[in-house]
Design an enzyme around this catalytic site. Structure first.
Site, short mmCIF file in Angstrom:
data_model
loop_
_atom_site.label_atom_id
_atom_site.label_comp_id
_atom_site.label_asym_id
_atom_site.label_seq_id
_atom_site.Cartn_x
_atom_site.Cartn_y
_atom_site.Cartn_z
N ALA A 20 0.83 -1.21 0.00
CA ALA A 20 0.00 0.00 0.00
C ALA A 20 0.86 1.25 0.00
O ALA A 20 1.79 1.39 0.80
CB ALA A 20 -0.93 0.00 1.21
N CYS A 102 -3.84 -8.96 4.45
CA CYS A 102 -3.48 -7.66 5.01
C CYS A 102 -3.74 -7.66 6.52
O CYS A 102 -4.85 -7.99 6.96
CB CYS A 102 -4.28 -6.55 4.35
SG CYS A 102 -3.90 -4.91 5.02
N LYS A 145 -3.93 -14.26 -1.98
CA LYS A 145 -2.76 -13.98 -1.14
C LYS A 145 -3.22 -13.95 0.31
O LYS A 145 -4.18 -13.26 0.65
CB LYS A 145 -2.10 -12.66 -1.52
CG LYS A 145 -0.77 -12.41 -0.79
CD LYS A 145 -0.07 -11.17 -1.32
CE LYS A 145 1.36 -11.08 -0.79
NZ LYS A 145 1.41 -10.81 0.67
N ASP A 208 10.18 -11.53 4.04
CA ASP A 208 11.61 -11.44 4.37
C ASP A 208 12.54 -11.89 3.25
O ASP A 208 13.70 -12.22 3.51
CB ASP A 208 11.93 -12.24 5.64
CG ASP A 208 11.29 -11.68 6.89
OD1 ASP A 208 10.74 -10.56 6.82
OD2 ASP A 208 11.32 -12.35 7.93
N ARG A 231 9.15 -5.58 0.52
CA ARG A 231 10.01 -4.53 1.06
C ARG A 231 11.45 -4.62 0.56
O ARG A 231 12.15 -3.61 0.51
CB ARG A 231 9.98 -4.59 2.59
CG ARG A 231 8.64 -4.13 3.18
CD ARG A 231 8.56 -4.36 4.68
NE ARG A 231 8.49 -5.78 5.02
CZ ARG A 231 8.57 -6.27 6.24
NH1 ARG A 231 8.74 -5.43 7.26
NH2 ARG A 231 8.48 -7.57 6.46
#
Length: 331
Positions: A20, A102, A145, A208, A231
């Site tokens: 997001a 989420c 997901k 990760d 990320r």
């Protein structure tokens, strides 16, 4: 290695996760320019999307008609999920992804527009009504997901995966944490193996994965067919292509160094200003510029200047010096 999802061939099996406020169209385009088997739009709330009648920018944001792009929807009511799916299909999308992972409180809480996302893992019967509604509403392939479960006492991802496969889901991505972990601790790639063993559809490991070494470990422990990186791509839009090269032998990306790194960042910055308009674009760009300066170990004073100036021309003037250390760090 190619993952087949209905008539779509996703290759390489290294995908960009939906984040997001981050995986918008300019960033997805940049990641795809290096190479990715799939990118996923930011999550969109189904009811709000249908009722808001999105404009040109919002439609572009979702990536309608763009190859190797999934549009991700979330919600808690079958009617709105189905209507959103029909709208997405009518606008030319190739793939729909349902978010049941989420962890944000505003998404999972029972008030407002909540009780969606990973909260659905507490009620698999209801979760299946949403999956069935979307699958039956469209001819597009639909993927899912989610997470390992709600908490350590409710690790029901394998059951959800089995039931989702029976309902017509074509691929499932598992983030190796529970909802109650949010993003704390370490992703448990080994636990994803229980999902891989439960279904015949492709399973994608997420959580990760920030390097080729970690991607290889995640694949080995999870038994998954591919990985999804979120990320880890912040400030490094080439990382998916690098992982794909190291694990699957695809062409190696040319990692930008020195002036090429500045040119890439400046191009991304200008693309954000064009897409959002200057006022909103300046705000959206700050987090990306911050991640790029993390890569370059930019001196704090100069970093602060870049992130606080409101003049795009001044940002572009400061960036060459702000990013100068990146080549040395990379070396």
């Amino acid at each position: 290695m190619t993952i087949q999802v209905a008539d779509l061939s996703l290759n390489p099996p290294v995908f960009l996760a939906p984040l997001a406020g981050i995986t918008d169209l300019p960033f997805r385009n940049l990641v795809q320019s290096f190479g990715a088997g799939l990118v996923v739009s930011e999550m969109v709330a189904s009811q709000e999307m249908v009722q808001a009648k999105p404009g040109v920018r919002e439609k572009a944001e979702l990536g309608y008609g763009v190859e190797a792009t999934a549009v991700q929807i979330a919600g808690r009511e079958a009617h709105w999920m189905a209507e959103a799916a029909r709208q997405i299909e009518a606008n030319g999308a190739r793939l729909i992804d349902i978010n049941m992972g989420c962890p944000a409180k505003k998404v999972t809480s029972s008030s407002g527009a909540g009780a969606a996302g990973s909260a659905l893992m507490k009620d698999l019967d209801h979760a299946l009504t949403l999956i069935e509604a979307v699958v039956q509403a469209v001819d597009l392939p639909v993927t899912l997901k989610t997470r390992l479960g709600w908490d350590d006492a409710l690790l029901n991802a394998p059951e959800l995966a089995r039931r989702a496969e029976s309902a017509g889901i074509r691929m499932i991505t598992i983030h190796g944490r529970t909802r109650c972990q949010f993003y704390k601790g370490r992703a448990d790639w080994q636990a994803i193996a229980n999902v891989s063993a439960a279904v015949d559809i492709p399973v994608i490991a997420n959580g990760d994965i920030t390097s080729s070494k970690k991607a290889a470990e995640a694949l080995a422990l999870s038994g998954a067919q591919g990985v999804m990186i979120g990320r880890g791509a912040q400030g490094r839009p080439w990382i998916l292509a690098q992982v794909a090269h190291d694990l699957f032998g695809t062409p190696a990306p040319v990692i930008p160094l020195g002036k090429a790194f500045f040119d890439m960042v400046a191009g991304h910055y200008e693309a954000m200003l064009t897409f959002y308009g200057e006022e909103l674009g300046l705000r959206v760009a700050r987090k990306h510029l911050g991640w790029y300066m993390d890569e370059a170990t930019t001196e704090p004073g100069l970093r602060r200047q870049v992130l606080t100036t409101r003049a795009p021309a001044e940002v572009l003037r400061l960036l060459p010096d702000a990013l100068a250390g990146q080549a040395e760090v990379a070396a």
